[in-house]
Design a protein around this motif. Sequence first.
Motif, PDB file in Angstrom:
ATOM      1  N   PRO A 330       0.810  -1.217   0.000  1.00  0.00           N
ATOM      2  CA  PRO A 330       0.000   0.000   0.000  1.00  0.00           C
ATOM      3  C   PRO A 330       0.843   1.266   0.000  1.00  0.00           C
ATOM      4  CG  PRO A 330       0.037  -0.959   2.184  1.00  0.00           C
ATOM      5  CD  PRO A 330       0.771  -1.916   1.289  1.00  0.00           C
ATOM      6  N   GLU A 331       2.101   1.123   0.360  1.00  0.00           N
ATOM      7  CA  GLU A 331       3.064   2.223   0.328  1.00  0.00           C
ATOM      8  C   GLU A 331       4.446   1.613   0.106  1.00  0.00           C
ATOM      9  OE1 GLU A 331       2.541   4.031   4.105  1.00  0.00           O
ATOM     10  OE2 GLU A 331       3.289   2.308   5.229  1.00  0.00           O
ATOM     11  N   THR A 332       5.459   2.437  -0.065  1.00  0.00           N
ATOM     12  CA  THR A 332       6.810   1.920  -0.270  1.00  0.00           C
ATOM     13  C   THR A 332       7.164   0.932   0.845  1.00  0.00           C
ATOM     14  OG1 THR A 332       7.475   3.971  -1.356  1.00  0.00           O
ATOM     15  CG2 THR A 332       9.228   2.539  -0.544  1.00  0.00           C
ATOM     16  N   TYR A 333       7.642  -0.248   0.442  1.00  0.00           N
ATOM     17  CA  TYR A 333       7.814  -1.359   1.389  1.00  0.00           C
ATOM     18  C   TYR A 333       9.268  -1.827   1.388  1.00  0.00           C
ATOM     19  CZ  TYR A 333       6.977  -6.027   3.440  1.00  0.00           C
ATOM     20  OH  TYR A 333       6.995  -7.154   4.222  1.00  0.00           O
ATOM     21  N   PRO A 334      10.026  -1.551   2.457  1.00  0.00           N
ATOM     22  CA  PRO A 334      11.372  -2.112   2.572  1.00  0.00           C
ATOM     23  C   PRO A 334      11.260  -3.601   2.897  1.00  0.00           C
ATOM     24  CG  PRO A 334      11.030  -0.217   4.034  1.00  0.00           C
ATOM     25  CD  PRO A 334       9.699  -0.654   3.569  1.00  0.00           C
ATOM     26  N   VAL A 335      11.844  -4.451   2.088  1.00  0.00           N
ATOM     27  CA  VAL A 335      11.633  -5.893   2.207  1.00  0.00           C
ATOM     28  C   VAL A 335      12.468  -6.464   3.352  1.00  0.00           C
ATOM     29  CG1 VAL A 335      11.788  -8.124   1.049  1.00  0.00           C
ATOM     30  CG2 VAL A 335      11.124  -6.066  -0.247  1.00  0.00           C
TER      31      VAL A 335
END
Length: 394
Positions: A330-335
């Motif tokens: 849903p938003e920028t996602y650091p994996v």
Amino acid sequence: MPKERSPTNPQPLLICGASTRAAAFSALRAGIGPVCADLFADTDLARAATVVRIPRYPDDIAATVAQLPPADWLYTGALENFPQTVADIAAQRTLLGNSPATLARVRDPLALSHHLQEHDFPVLQVRAHRDQPEPDGTWVCKPLHSAGGARIRYWNIAAAVSLSRRPPVYFQRRADGEPYSALFMAFPSGAELIGITRQLVGVAEFHATPFAYCGSIGPTTLPYAVERQIQEMGQTIAQFGEMRGLFGCDFLCDGATAWLTEVNPRYTASVEVFERCWDLPLLGWHCQVCRADADSAETEKASRDDFRRQVAVSRVEQTGVAAKAIVFAPETYPVPDLESRFATSPLPWSPQIADIPAPGSTVEAGHPICTVFADGANEEDGFAQLVNLSRAIY
């Protein structure tokens, strides 16, 4: 339960598309060694198969594939939108799938709709780009070249204002009903309905946009008359396009009628749901069917009868459902290290999580993070498990 199989076919199979992980795992289920070229080269795919990343998709597909060893090949979504690329690769390798000529026919919504109407099937009204309906919300605006529900919009005033900035589109009348997908195997003599799955589309729990495909649950059943209509429609579409091997039809079902929304003339996202539930190596059958044009009519009939029998046995022995869900950012996602949050499967092609990006990478908002899987007692149980699993991701 899925069975362990070692590769039995010494000849590798090249799989090419935006994402090849599902088809690669299907190849492993069938005892075939996959060699893959795709956009992501996810960590679980790299462990299970030889994989190269396509630098620019779709521009670099043919050049990337040209560097790989000789092998028969097949494509996954959404390579059907690039028939010239399919033709370029097919000129160098044996294609196990539908030809560019077939793609041109079955991916033409106006021609397909006209053909089905001529055969007395109920169809949703479609219009070309130049024949715009009133933007009153009773139509959807769909790209001619798309997959997974990307860039589909309700045809309203806002969509009409932005139309000039959109790719080539057509219009399809809206219909009531729940989304389902039918999977077929097209033999030279005709198509067999493998089964039907419930589609998950625009599910908020998985952060999917309104028309985005985000999973499948099944196999499931529909009323006999509806399934018969689907079987006959699939047969007609296969004959119209001279199709071979696996293909899918998406539709909306209102309980009495199946309204076709799209044809996917290749390996589809629901294949691994059937394989997981039934332990039936459908990709192995696909390869066999696509090589069967030189067979005698008697040999082809025997093969088709055997396939029909195996599907029937799988249906009778089915005790639950398989379920998959694509979880979007849903938003920028650091994996993070996603795999550490899930149970490890003894079989690499029957995981709890797949399409796993590398830890430390970043997934942009609106893009898929990964796929989760569950085995449920029924559809409701399968969906509930998927929602619980998705909470471990976001």
